[in-house]
Structures are given as structure tokens and as C-alpha cells.
Design a protein around this motif. Sequence first.
Motif, PDB file in Angstrom:
ATOM      1  N   TYR A  16       2.179  -6.058   5.312  1.00 11.62           N
ATOM      2  CA  TYR A  16       2.405  -5.149   4.185  1.00 11.62           C
ATOM      3  C   TYR A  16       3.452  -4.083   4.506  1.00 11.62           C
ATOM      4  CZ  TYR A  16      -1.076  -6.919   0.954  1.00 11.62           C
ATOM      5  OH  TYR A  16      -1.764  -7.691   0.066  1.00 11.62           O
ATOM      6  N   LEU A  17       3.492  -3.619   5.733  1.00 17.16           N
ATOM      7  CA  LEU A  17       4.507  -2.637   6.106  1.00 17.16           C
ATOM      8  C   LEU A  17       5.899  -3.246   6.001  1.00 17.16           C
ATOM      9  CD1 LEU A  17       4.825   0.283   7.074  1.00 17.16           C
ATOM     10  CD2 LEU A  17       4.737  -0.563   9.410  1.00 17.16           C
ATOM     11  N   GLY A  18       6.038  -4.474   6.473  1.00 16.81           N
ATOM     12  CA  GLY A  18       7.332  -5.151   6.389  1.00 16.81           C
ATOM     13  C   GLY A  18       7.746  -5.440   4.957  1.00 16.81           C
ATOM     14  N   ALA A  19       6.830  -6.037   4.197  1.00 16.08           N
ATOM     15  CA  ALA A  19       7.154  -6.406   2.811  1.00 16.08           C
ATOM     16  C   ALA A  19       7.358  -5.175   1.946  1.00 16.08           C
ATOM     17  CB  ALA A  19       6.044  -7.283   2.236  1.00 16.08           C
ATOM     18  N   GLY A  20       6.462  -4.221   2.066  1.00 20.72           N
ATOM     19  CA  GLY A  20       6.580  -3.008   1.262  1.00 20.72           C
ATOM     20  C   GLY A  20       7.779  -2.174   1.653  1.00 20.72           C
ATOM     21  N   GLY A  21       8.013  -2.060   2.945  1.00 21.85           N
ATOM     22  CA  GLY A  21       9.170  -1.295   3.412  1.00 21.85           C
ATOM     23  C   GLY A  21      10.474  -1.887   2.929  1.00 21.85           C
ATOM     24  N   MET A  22      10.555  -3.211   2.973  1.00 20.23           N
ATOM     25  CA  MET A  22      11.770  -3.887   2.503  1.00 20.23           C
ATOM     26  C   MET A  22      11.984  -3.611   1.017  1.00 20.23           C
ATOM     27  SD  MET A  22      12.788  -6.810   0.619  1.00 20.23           S
ATOM     28  CE  MET A  22      11.327  -7.806   0.616  1.00 20.23           C
ATOM     29  N   LYS A  23      10.936  -3.735   0.222  1.00 20.65           N
ATOM     30  CA  LYS A  23      11.070  -3.504  -1.225  1.00 20.65           C
ATOM     31  C   LYS A  23      11.352  -2.039  -1.528  1.00 20.65           C
ATOM     32  CE  LYS A  23       7.182  -5.603  -2.251  1.00 20.65           C
ATOM     33  NZ  LYS A  23       6.437  -6.703  -1.713  1.00 20.65           N
ATOM     34  N   LEU A  24      10.849  -1.154  -0.682  1.00 20.99           N
ATOM     35  CA  LEU A  24      11.033   0.275  -0.915  1.00 20.99           C
ATOM     36  C   LEU A  24      12.478   0.705  -0.687  1.00 20.99           C
ATOM     37  CD1 LEU A  24       9.194   2.611  -1.745  1.00 20.99           C
ATOM     38  CD2 LEU A  24       8.788   3.063   0.661  1.00 20.99           C
ATOM     39  N   VAL A  25      13.139   0.143   0.309  1.00 20.39           N
ATOM     40  CA  VAL A  25      14.494   0.592   0.649  1.00 20.39           C
ATOM     41  C   VAL A  25      15.603  -0.268   0.045  1.00 20.39           C
ATOM     42  CG1 VAL A  25      13.697   1.652   2.795  1.00 20.39           C
ATOM     43  CG2 VAL A  25      14.585  -0.674   2.846  1.00 20.39           C
ATOM     44  N   THR A  26      15.242  -1.431  -0.487  1.00 20.40           N
ATOM     45  CA  THR A  26      16.252  -2.325  -1.051  1.00 20.40           C
ATOM     46  C   THR A  26      16.428  -2.038  -2.542  1.00 20.40           C
ATOM     47  OG1 THR A  26      15.587  -4.023   0.526  1.00 20.40           O
ATOM     48  CG2 THR A  26      16.920  -4.743  -1.350  1.00 20.40           C
ATOM     49  N   PRO A  27      17.668  -1.880  -2.990  1.00 19.19           N
ATOM     50  CA  PRO A  27      17.896  -1.662  -4.427  1.00 19.19           C
ATOM     51  C   PRO A  27      17.377  -2.847  -5.252  1.00 19.19           C
ATOM     52  CG  PRO A  27      19.904  -1.270  -3.160  1.00 19.19           C
ATOM     53  CD  PRO A  27      18.908  -1.861  -2.224  1.00 19.19           C
ATOM     54  N   GLU A  55       1.968  -0.589  -0.864  1.00 17.15           N
ATOM     55  CA  GLU A  55       1.866  -1.492   0.278  1.00 17.15           C
ATOM     56  C   GLU A  55       2.087  -0.750   1.600  1.00 17.15           C
ATOM     57  OE1 GLU A  55       3.260  -5.670  -1.867  1.00 17.15           O
ATOM     58  OE2 GLU A  55       4.746  -4.507  -0.751  1.00 17.15           O
ATOM     59  N   VAL A  56       3.081   0.106   1.634  1.00 12.18           N
ATOM     60  CA  VAL A  56       3.377   0.861   2.864  1.00 12.18           C
ATOM     61  C   VAL A  56       2.249   1.835   3.186  1.00 12.18           C
ATOM     62  CG1 VAL A  56       4.915   2.595   3.873  1.00 12.18           C
ATOM     63  CG2 VAL A  56       5.876   0.602   2.711  1.00 12.18           C
ATOM     64  N   LEU A  57       1.802   2.586   2.184  1.00 10.65           N
ATOM     65  CA  LEU A  57       0.719   3.536   2.423  1.00 10.65           C
ATOM     66  C   LEU A  57      -0.577   2.820   2.796  1.00 10.65           C
ATOM     67  CD1 LEU A  57       1.364   6.170  -0.394  1.00 10.65           C
ATOM     68  CD2 LEU A  57       1.874   6.361   2.052  1.00 10.65           C
ATOM     69  N   GLY A  58      -0.841   1.686   2.157  1.00 11.72           N
ATOM     70  CA  GLY A  58      -2.022   0.907   2.499  1.00 11.72           C
ATOM     71  C   GLY A  58      -1.961   0.403   3.931  1.00 11.72           C
ATOM     72  N   ALA A  59      -0.786  -0.062   4.347  1.00 12.44           N
ATOM     73  CA  ALA A  59      -0.615  -0.533   5.721  1.00 12.44           C
ATOM     74  C   ALA A  59      -0.877   0.585   6.717  1.00 12.44           C
ATOM     75  CB  ALA A  59       0.795  -1.099   5.911  1.00 12.44           C
ATOM     76  N   LEU A  60      -0.323   1.754   6.446  1.00 12.96           N
ATOM     77  CA  LEU A  60      -0.561   2.900   7.325  1.00 12.96           C
ATOM     78  C   LEU A  60      -2.033   3.303   7.309  1.00 12.96           C
ATOM     79  CD1 LEU A  60       2.602   5.035   6.464  1.00 12.96           C
ATOM     80  CD2 LEU A  60       2.217   3.626   8.503  1.00 12.96           C
ATOM     81  N   GLY A  61      -2.652   3.198   6.138  1.00 14.32           N
ATOM     82  CA  GLY A  61      -4.055   3.553   6.000  1.00 14.32           C
ATOM     83  C   GLY A  61      -4.996   2.602   6.719  1.00 14.32           C
ATOM     84  N   LEU A  62      -4.562   1.374   6.938  1.00  9.64           N
ATOM     85  CA  LEU A  62      -5.390   0.427   7.691  1.00  9.64           C
ATOM     86  C   LEU A  62      -5.507   0.821   9.161  1.00  9.64           C
ATOM     87  CD1 LEU A  62      -4.368  -3.159   6.502  1.00  9.64           C
ATOM     88  CD2 LEU A  62      -6.476  -1.920   6.019  1.00  9.64           C
ATOM     89  N   ILE A  63      -4.493   1.464   9.679  1.00 13.59           N
ATOM     90  CA  ILE A  63      -4.426   1.723  11.117  1.00 13.59           C
ATOM     91  C   ILE A  63      -4.645   3.197  11.472  1.00 13.59           C
ATOM     92  CG2 ILE A  63      -2.948   1.547  13.168  1.00 13.59           C
ATOM     93  CD1 ILE A  63      -3.799  -1.179  11.952  1.00 13.59           C
ATOM     94  N   LEU A  64      -3.877   4.083  10.883  1.00  8.29           N
ATOM     95  CA  LEU A  64      -3.829   5.473  11.350  1.00  8.29           C
ATOM     96  C   LEU A  64      -5.141   6.252  11.271  1.00  8.29           C
ATOM     97  CD1 LEU A  64      -0.275   6.568  10.159  1.00  8.29           C
ATOM     98  CD2 LEU A  64      -1.016   5.822  12.429  1.00  8.29           C
ATOM     99  N   PRO A  65      -5.861   6.227  10.150  1.00  8.09           N
ATOM    100  CA  PRO A  65      -7.078   7.057  10.108  1.00  8.09           C
ATOM    101  C   PRO A  65      -8.080   6.708  11.208  1.00  8.09           C
ATOM    102  CG  PRO A  65      -6.522   6.306   7.915  1.00  8.09           C
ATOM    103  CD  PRO A  65      -5.625   5.569   8.872  1.00  8.09           C
ATOM    104  N   ARG A  66      -8.248   5.434  11.437  1.00  6.02           N
ATOM    105  CA  ARG A  66      -9.215   4.990  12.446  1.00  6.02           C
ATOM    106  C   ARG A  66      -8.662   5.224  13.861  1.00  6.02           C
ATOM    107  NH1 ARG A  66     -14.432   3.065  11.865  1.00  6.02           N
ATOM    108  NH2 ARG A  66     -14.857   1.704  13.586  1.00  6.02           N
TER     109      ARG A  66
END
Length: 122
Positions: A16-27, A55-66
Amino acid sequence: MNIVLWVLAGITAAVYLGAGGMKLVTPREKLLENPNLGWVQDFPGGAVKLIALAEVLGALGLILPRALDIAPVLTPIAAVGLAIVAAGAIVVHVRRKEPKAVPVNVVLLVLAAIVAVGRFAG
């Protein structure tokens, strides 16, 4: 079980970080050129960016809080959010008659659901 949940969360987060990040920065215009992202033409640019941000926030949320032990309840909530994103993607791909994209999203849905249930339970 904890190690299994970390591995599943890591895999799901990476995708999700890869897919979301790509969609976030690509026009949007560039996204439309990608044959695997035909669904983008059905959504306004803002909606695509909002999905990408989820997708990016969800990916970060899977790892960082825990991992940081700061509000670890956010991890299963993020997993539920990503499961919802995957379910929405399945619906969109089925409606667009894009069967190749469905299995990937089913796997992501299952992974997110396992992480959600495992983290809510433990």
C-alpha cells in the motif's frame, strides 16, 4: 502469532505504501497512461489522490503505532481501513470487467483482515 502478524502487516504496508505513494506523487495524466490504472478515468483527480492518501496513511498506521507503542489501537483500525479500500477496489474492478486486478485486491483484503482481527484480539 505476533511475528506472523508483523510479517503480514509489513507485506501489506509495503504494497500500500508503494501503490499509494506512486498515485500520490504522479500527476493524473500520467496515471491515465498506465494500462493497469484504467479505473483512474472513472474518478476525479481529487478522489484518486484521496484514495492514494488513504493507502499511504493506512500503510503507516499498520506499522508505526504498534512499533512505537503510541496508541497501538490505531494499528487494527488502519487494517480495517485498508480492508475497506481493498473491498472498494474489488467492486470497481468487477464493475469495469478487469478480472486480473481482482485477485490482488482479494489477497490484500484478506491480509488486512487477518491483521485487524489479530491485533484487535491481542
